[in-house]
Scaffold this motif. Structure first.
Motif, PDB file in Angstrom:
ATOM      1  N   ASN A  46      38.364 -10.781 -44.957  1.00  0.00           N
ATOM      2  CA  ASN A  46      38.360  -9.742 -43.912  1.00  0.00           C
ATOM      3  C   ASN A  46      37.849 -10.209 -42.550  1.00  0.00           C
ATOM      4  O   ASN A  46      37.724  -9.394 -41.640  1.00  0.00           O
ATOM      5  CB  ASN A  46      37.608  -8.472 -44.337  1.00  0.00           C
ATOM      6  CG  ASN A  46      38.394  -7.720 -45.377  1.00  0.00           C
ATOM      7  OD1 ASN A  46      39.632  -7.824 -45.409  1.00  0.00           O
ATOM      8  ND2 ASN A  46      37.713  -6.999 -46.249  1.00  0.00           N
ATOM      9  N   ASP A  47      37.522 -11.491 -42.416  1.00  0.00           N
ATOM     10  CA  ASP A  47      37.264 -12.010 -41.075  1.00  0.00           C
ATOM     11  C   ASP A  47      38.519 -11.801 -40.237  1.00  0.00           C
ATOM     12  O   ASP A  47      39.630 -11.754 -40.770  1.00  0.00           O
ATOM     13  CB  ASP A  47      36.938 -13.514 -41.129  1.00  0.00           C
ATOM     14  CG  ASP A  47      35.450 -13.762 -41.339  1.00  0.00           C
ATOM     15  OD1 ASP A  47      34.673 -12.792 -41.416  1.00  0.00           O
ATOM     16  OD2 ASP A  47      35.064 -14.949 -41.428  1.00  0.00           O
ATOM     17  N   ARG A  48      38.317 -11.715 -38.921  1.00  0.00           N
ATOM     18  CA  ARG A  48      39.484 -11.491 -38.053  1.00  0.00           C
ATOM     19  C   ARG A  48      39.992 -12.830 -37.506  1.00  0.00           C
ATOM     20  O   ARG A  48      39.259 -13.567 -36.844  1.00  0.00           O
ATOM     21  CB  ARG A  48      39.114 -10.552 -36.898  1.00  0.00           C
ATOM     22  CG  ARG A  48      40.295 -10.249 -36.010  1.00  0.00           C
ATOM     23  CD  ARG A  48      40.017  -9.141 -35.011  1.00  0.00           C
ATOM     24  NE  ARG A  48      40.182  -7.826 -35.587  1.00  0.00           N
ATOM     25  CZ  ARG A  48      39.219  -6.925 -35.726  1.00  0.00           C
ATOM     26  NH1 ARG A  48      38.002  -7.196 -35.337  1.00  0.00           N
ATOM     27  NH2 ARG A  48      39.467  -5.748 -36.258  1.00  0.00           N
TER      28      ARG A  48
ATOM     29  N   GLN B  74      41.913 -10.168 -41.625  1.00  0.00           N
ATOM     30  CA  GLN B  74      42.478  -9.220 -40.677  1.00  0.00           C
ATOM     31  C   GLN B  74      43.161 -10.078 -39.608  1.00  0.00           C
ATOM     32  O   GLN B  74      42.514 -10.946 -39.018  1.00  0.00           O
ATOM     33  CB  GLN B  74      41.314  -8.405 -40.075  1.00  0.00           C
ATOM     34  CG  GLN B  74      41.724  -7.227 -39.261  1.00  0.00           C
ATOM     35  CD  GLN B  74      42.465  -6.195 -40.112  1.00  0.00           C
ATOM     36  OE1 GLN B  74      42.184  -6.022 -41.285  1.00  0.00           O
ATOM     37  NE2 GLN B  74      43.446  -5.558 -39.495  1.00  0.00           N
ATOM     38  N   VAL B  75      44.430  -9.889 -39.364  1.00  0.00           N
ATOM     39  CA  VAL B  75      45.164 -10.775 -38.458  1.00  0.00           C
ATOM     40  C   VAL B  75      45.453 -10.054 -37.151  1.00  0.00           C
ATOM     41  O   VAL B  75      46.001  -8.943 -37.156  1.00  0.00           O
ATOM     42  CB  VAL B  75      46.503 -11.228 -39.100  1.00  0.00           C
ATOM     43  CG1 VAL B  75      47.230 -12.204 -38.177  1.00  0.00           C
ATOM     44  CG2 VAL B  75      46.249 -11.870 -40.465  1.00  0.00           C
TER      45      VAL B  75
ATOM     46  N   LYS C 280      46.769  -5.015 -42.424  1.00  0.00           N
ATOM     47  CA  LYS C 280      46.205  -6.352 -42.201  1.00  0.00           C
ATOM     48  C   LYS C 280      46.652  -6.961 -40.872  1.00  0.00           C
ATOM     49  O   LYS C 280      46.302  -8.101 -40.557  1.00  0.00           O
ATOM     50  CB  LYS C 280      46.627  -7.286 -43.341  1.00  0.00           C
ATOM     51  CG  LYS C 280      45.898  -7.015 -44.628  1.00  0.00           C
ATOM     52  CD  LYS C 280      44.480  -7.570 -44.538  1.00  0.00           C
ATOM     53  CE  LYS C 280      43.674  -7.257 -45.785  1.00  0.00           C
ATOM     54  NZ  LYS C 280      42.249  -7.555 -45.590  1.00  0.00           N
ATOM     55  N   LEU C 281      47.493  -6.260 -40.117  1.00  0.00           N
ATOM     56  CA  LEU C 281      48.051  -6.842 -38.880  1.00  0.00           C
ATOM     57  C   LEU C 281      47.858  -5.892 -37.719  1.00  0.00           C
ATOM     58  O   LEU C 281      48.168  -4.707 -37.807  1.00  0.00           O
ATOM     59  CB  LEU C 281      49.557  -7.112 -39.072  1.00  0.00           C
ATOM     60  CG  LEU C 281      50.326  -7.634 -37.860  1.00  0.00           C
ATOM     61  CD1 LEU C 281      49.826  -9.019 -37.440  1.00  0.00           C
ATOM     62  CD2 LEU C 281      51.831  -7.706 -38.165  1.00  0.00           C
TER      63      LEU C 281
ATOM     64  N   VAL D   7      36.722 -11.818 -32.555  1.00  0.00           N
ATOM     65  CA  VAL D   7      37.485 -12.580 -33.551  1.00  0.00           C
ATOM     66  C   VAL D   7      36.617 -13.706 -34.133  1.00  0.00           C
ATOM     67  O   VAL D   7      35.740 -14.235 -33.454  1.00  0.00           O
ATOM     68  CB  VAL D   7      38.789 -13.166 -32.951  1.00  0.00           C
ATOM     69  CG1 VAL D   7      39.723 -12.057 -32.526  1.00  0.00           C
ATOM     70  CG2 VAL D   7      38.518 -14.106 -31.801  1.00  0.00           C
ATOM     71  N   ASP D   8      36.870 -14.046 -35.394  1.00  0.00           N
ATOM     72  CA  ASP D   8      36.117 -15.110 -36.065  1.00  0.00           C
ATOM     73  C   ASP D   8      36.820 -16.451 -35.961  1.00  0.00           C
ATOM     74  O   ASP D   8      36.190 -17.497 -36.050  1.00  0.00           O
ATOM     75  CB  ASP D   8      35.954 -14.743 -37.546  1.00  0.00           C
ATOM     76  CG  ASP D   8      35.226 -13.425 -37.712  1.00  0.00           C
ATOM     77  OD1 ASP D   8      33.989 -13.422 -37.549  1.00  0.00           O
ATOM     78  OD2 ASP D   8      35.891 -12.397 -37.946  1.00  0.00           O
TER      79      ASP D   8
END
Ligand code: NAP
Length: 264
Positions: A9-11, A36-37, A57-58, A78-79
């Motif tokens: 779930n990191d972005r 998460q994209v 997810k997008l 964001v990660d």
């Protein structure tokens, strides 16, 4: 090198996600469902057209890498950032409005790196992947001296250097991927191989080496696969990997594992 793990779930943000490799990277990440994209592009309409509708997810965000102000919002939380932006190496309609290699591959990347390191941020970036090119260290040799006639390889190399510098001062992980001449769909580019619709055909086996040693064609689908698989691999952290394809079947899971283990 210490690797900072990405978590479920990191972005993960793909900037240049409407491009050939960008689309494939985005689609693969969404399909895996681990992160998460955030697909970043210059036009919301184009993002939706090429990537389909939003899904849990997008998500989509608009930004032009030449305009740093447009980057802060989409990059603030964001990660991981995957930089898949690019323009044509030679003058073409894609340079319209000043979208040249200097603007996109040098200044645009500088802007992205500045935006992800500017404070305050909602969270620190853990990882940056940069799509560069074979030839960045061989600009005096054919065919790269020709490819570099308008400075695309110089711009990519400068961005690689800046990325390494910023990674060491800011403490994030990096991976540089240097593909050979890109072939295979999706057909987004106006370069010669795209116009001729060069297919990767039976050349599905990947060849990956550290540095800038390889010569040949690279399938966009293989570039995307390397990028996405490498996100999870500590052995890939801090590497500059060049990639081409050769005749043969695609890699098995075991061959991918061996490839990464061989980097350590
Ligand atoms: N072509 C080759 O043979 C080759 C060889 C080695 C390495 N590379 C590099 O590999 C990467 C992938 O190449 P590709 O051919 O798959 O990509 P591509 O189809 O050329 O896509 C380029 C992407 O960059 C975006 N972009 C361009 N200017 C931008 C800007 N100012 N702000 C934000 N986004 C911008 C485009 O967005 P729009 O849809 O809005 O235009 C598109 O999403 C690129 O970095 C390329 O330089 C290419």
């Amino acid at each position: 090198m210490m690797a900072v793990e990405l978590k479920v779930n990191d972005r993960v943000c793909v900037i240049g996600s409407t491009g050939g490799c960008g689309q494939l990277i985005t689609a693969r990440l969404v399909d895996e469902g681990r992160y998460q994209v955030r697909a970043v592009g210059r036009s919301d309409a184009k993002l939706r057209k090429v990537l389909g509708g939003e899904s849990p997810k997008l998500e989509f965000a608009e930004a032009d890498s030449r305009d740093i102000g447009s980057l802060y919002g989409p990059l603030s939380d964001v990660d991981c950032v995957i930089i898949a932006t690019g323009t044509s190496a030679f003058p073409s309609p894609r340079w319209r409005g000043g979208n040249t290699p200097d603007a996109v591959d040098r200044k645009g990347v500088q802007n992205i790196l500045k935006a992800i390191t500017s404070k305050p941020r909602k969270r620190a970036v853990k990882k940056v992947v940069f799509l560069s090119s074979v030839g960045v260290l061989r600009t005096k040799q054919l065919p790269y001296s020709i490819l570099n006639a308008f400075g695309v390889l110089d711009a990519k190399r400068d961005s690689e250097d800046l990325l390494r510098q910023m990674a060491s001062t800011e403490g994030f992980d990096i991976l540089i991927v240097r593909p050979g001449r890109l072939v295979g769909g999706p057909w987004t580019n106006t370069d010669v191989s795209t116009l001729l619709k060069v297919e990767e055909g039976a050349r599905k086996r990947v060849v990956v080496e550290q540095g800038d040693s390889l010569v040949g064609d690279a399938a966009r689908v293989s570039v995307a696969e390397l990028v996405v698989r490498a996100l999870e691999r500590p052995e890939a952290v801090g590497r500059a990997l060049c990639l081409v394809n050769e005749e043969g079947p695609p890699f098995s899971e075991g061959q991918w594992t061996a490839l990464f283990e061989g980097l350590a």
